[in-house]
Design an enzyme around this catalytic site. Structure first.
Site, PDB file in Angstrom:
ATOM      1  CG  ASP A 387       0.727  -2.363   0.403  1.00 49.55           C
ATOM      2  OD1 ASP A 387       0.090  -2.912   1.312  1.00 49.55           O
ATOM      3  OD2 ASP A 387       0.789  -1.132   0.233  1.00 49.55           O
ATOM      4  CB  THR A 389      -2.678   1.676  -0.510  1.00 58.14           C
ATOM      5  OG1 THR A 389      -3.864   1.180   0.107  1.00 58.14           O
ATOM      6  CG2 THR A 389      -2.785   3.188  -0.662  1.00 58.14           C
ATOM      7  CG  ASP A 589       3.329   3.148  -2.377  1.00 55.43           C
ATOM      8  OD1 ASP A 589       2.848   2.464  -1.451  1.00 55.43           O
ATOM      9  OD2 ASP A 589       2.721   4.093  -2.911  1.00 55.43           O
TER      10      ASP A 589
END
Length: 715
Positions: A387, A389, A589
């Site tokens: 992912d 970001t 995250d």
């Protein structure tokens, strides 16, 4: 009265900082003593724990504080159900005193008269014989049956020295094996102690952050989406969906609101609540600590299970060969020599020692692995999905442009967006709020806030509905016409910036542009992963296509890029890759990454990840550096290689000893010595090979010269 309920523990001896307790509860075969020892050792202030099942005692060394003593007594009075695991009893611990006595008895046997040696030898061999008989009746032909047969044959032919020597070597081998395995357990447990954390509380009508240890009963603790509930208490304001699977096992979220009781360890999937604390202290985190301990100390990987099963299948072969030799040759000594050889000991002991040592090494390199299967899977993955970001980028978004429409002041647009997103646990929201605070802007009063995961925020300001989020959220889902800012947004995206749209009462007010810097080590980390056999690297993002492609081109090494994704889209892509034959890891995250983290073969969470993401992942990076993924891969590969070598060594060496015993070239004593010596050598190799830090981790010396010990303790 159940075995779980009684009897309690009693303090039988105590000095400053040390106490000995006794309880018949320790005789319960279902009680997992290693697990209980780990739970006690995880309490703050506890330095050392030793449990003796047959002595029914627990010795605890601690810091001498009354609170620590009270915590230990409270835990022992309320042993959690998780500590009971029927059928999971470990190897019995052999005391050093017993081993010494057995060795002396064996050495003195040749000098003792027959009238004294015979009863003493039968008495000394009785535990081995009884254990072998019990195993044969209830579990079939296992290693205990081989030991009992070898001792029994020697006793029947009145070779008391051989019988006693075999018993003594079995005891010494068991003692050293237990010591080696306990050391690997202790190393692993040292990584699982909870670190000091901070929590949000309301004091004097203000929300502040305080250390976890400063919490007191009655504090108003504030928790938002993605956070772990740190206390037991009652909801006094707000409502939320709680994931209590770590406590109750129930996978569906539970809705709680004012007046409901909540327990520590639950994760807030959506919403925001204020909880009046009724129970505080680290013992309220027991569910979280227990989950790590259970995964790391109890579970075995699929590879370990396969090796154990093969080792068990070789035991009847050895037993059958010994019986056939006895029938054909009537040579009891030769049959006893064969029966002292066992393949399973070395294999079954080396495997957990290698895995736990590997997990310990990974932990001290900055990678926490939640169980043996995570280590096993890391060595098999061929694909990593990132992912964008917070993983490939720093996740520290910064506002670069505020572009309002129709003469609206930039600071008014920014304050409106920040007010709506003030309590949203997302990098974009944090960036907008941080910029408004940097400019000293007062935020408007907000009510009826609704967070739409991966889309944006809806809130009411003075009766008017304010929307802040992506173009897809405002235009496609909410019907807001974004045409007035289309050209502005397109120009900003070409600069590699992300766009946040702001609307009020159904009308677009303007856009806010943000930029997220690439991690400086990201390109190097991707190259290192490619060198280690990762064939496919995929990037997922909710950003616009132009922004996503710009980042992928800057990084290099990315094979697939997917943009404008929802959380469910990420999990769907992971499943599609798995269905096409890939074994993959997913690195993320955020709260919205949890479905993908759970779907992947290995879920990897960055150190600053939300609690929900950390809870969902099997691997947690403890240092903020993507190169740790390559380090983790190296540790996993080395552990897999060590397991293969220990298996080959165990089979090869024991086969050689078995052949020599079959041909009558070695005595039972020599055979037992060679078998036990080889087992200890193989186990020692497994521990040493997996405890060496890989060369790929050398960069850690530059980024954390004095912080390693403190960071590895963070769960």
């Amino acid at each position: 009265m159940t075995a779980h309920a009684a009897p309690t523990f009693t303090v039988v001896h105590e000095v400053a900082g040390r106490m000995r307790l006794r309880s018949r509860r320790l005789y319960d075969p279902a009680l997992d003593l290693a697990y209980l020892e780990a739970l006690i050792g995880a309490l703050p202030g506890v330095d050392e724990v030793r449990i003796n099942r047959w002595g029914a005692s627990v010795v605890v060394a601690h810091d001498g504080r009354p609170e620590t003593r009270a915590r230990v007594l409270n835990l022992l009075d309320h042993v959690p159900p998780d500590a009971y695991a029927p059928g999971n009893a470990g190897r019995e611990e052999v005391s050093a005193l017993t081993v010494t006595g057995q060795g002396l008895a064996a050495a003195l046997t040749p000098f003792a008269p027959q009238t004294a040696a015979a009863p003493a030898s039968w008495l000394m061999g009785a535990p081995t014989l009884l254990k072998g008989l019990h195993t044969l009746l209830y579990d079939g032909v296992k290693v205990e049956v081989l030991d009992a047969a070898a001792v029994g044959f020697s006793l029947l032919r009145r070779d008391y020295f051989t019988a006693n020597a075999i018993v003594a070597m079995l005891g010494l081998g068991g003692y050293l094996e237990h010591w080696t395995e306990k050391r690997s357990d202790d190393l692993l447990k040292s990584l699982l102690r909870p670190a000091v954390e901070e929590v949000s509380v309301e004091r004097d009508a203000r929300e502040i952050r305080i250390p976890f240890d400063s919490l007191t009963v009655g504090d108003l603790v504030i928790c938002g989406a993605g956070e772990l509930l740190p206390v037991d208490g009652v909801v006094v304001d707000g409502d939320a969906a709680l994931n209590q699977s770590s406590i109750t096992g129930e996978s569906l979220p539970v809705h709680v609101s004012e007046g409901d009781e909540v327990l520590s360890g639950a994760v807030i999937e959506d919403g925001r609540i204020k909880v009046a604390a009724r129970a505080v202290g680290r013992e309220t985190s027991m569910a979280r600590i227990g989950r790590f301990l259970e995964n790391s100390l109890r579970t075995r990987s699929a590879s370990q299970k396969r090796s154990d099963e093969l080792a068990d299948k070789l035991v009847p072969v050895t037993f059958g060969l010994g019986l056939v030799l006895f029938v054909l040759t009537r040579d009891v000594s030769r049959a006893a020599s064969v029966l002292t050889v066992d393949y399973s000991c070395a294999i079954k002991l080396a495997s957990p020692v290698a895995v736990k040592s590997g997990m310990h090494t990974a932990g001290h390199c900055g990678v926490l692995l939640k169980g043996a299967q995570a280590l096993d899977n890391l060595s098999r993955i061929d694909t990593i999905v990132f992912d964008k970001t917070g993983t490939l980028t720093r996740g520290d978004l910064a506002v670069t442009d505020v572009r309002p429409l129709d003469g609206m002041a930039p600071h008014a647009l920014l304050a409106l967006a920040a007010g709506a997103e003030e309590h949203y646990a997302h990098p974009v929201a944090r960036a907008v709020v941080a910029e408004s605070r940097r400019r000293g802007l007062p935020l408007p009063p907000i009510s009826q806030v609704d967070f739409i995961v991966a889309h944006g925020v809806s809130a009411y300001v003075e009766g008017e509905r304010v929307l802040v989020g992506s173009r897809h959220f405002l235009e496609d889902d909410e019907g807001v016409d974004c045409a007035p800012v289309r050209d502005e947004a397109r120009a900003l995206r070409r600069e590699g910036k992300s766009i946040l749209y702001v609307a009020r009462s159904g009308r677009i007010l303007g856009v806010i542009a943000l930029r997220d810097e690439l991690r400086p080590e990201a390109a190097e980390a991707l190259a290192m992963l490619k060198e280690r056999g990762i064939t496919t690297i995929v990037m997922l993002t909710g950003d616009h296509r132009d922004t996503a492609r710009s980042i992928a081109d800057a990084l290099g090494g990315i094979d697939e890029v997917h943009w404008e994704l929802k959380p469910e889209d990420k999990a769907a892509i992971v499943r599609r890759l798995q269905e096409s034959g890939h074994t993959l890891a997913f690195a993320g995250d955020g709260v919205n990454d949890a479905p993908a983290l759970l779907s992947a073969d290995v879920g990897i969470c960055m150190p600053g990840g939300a609690d929900l993401a950390r809870d969902s992942a099997q691997v947690v990076l403890l240092e903020d550096d993507l190169r740790l993924l390559a380090v983790a891969r190296d540790v996993a590969d080395r552990t897999r290689l060590a397991l293969r070598r220990t298996f080959q060594a165990a089979v090869g060496f024991n086969s050689a000893v078995l052949l020599a015993a079959t041909l009558g070239r070695i005595s039972p004593v020599v055979s037992a010595f060679l078998h036990n010596a080889s087992t200890l050598c193989i186990v020692s190799y497994a521990a040493a090979a997996c405890r060496r830090r890989p060369a790929s981790a050398d960069f850690l010396e530059a980024i954390k010269p004095s912080q390693e010990a403190s960071h590895v303790r963070h769960p």
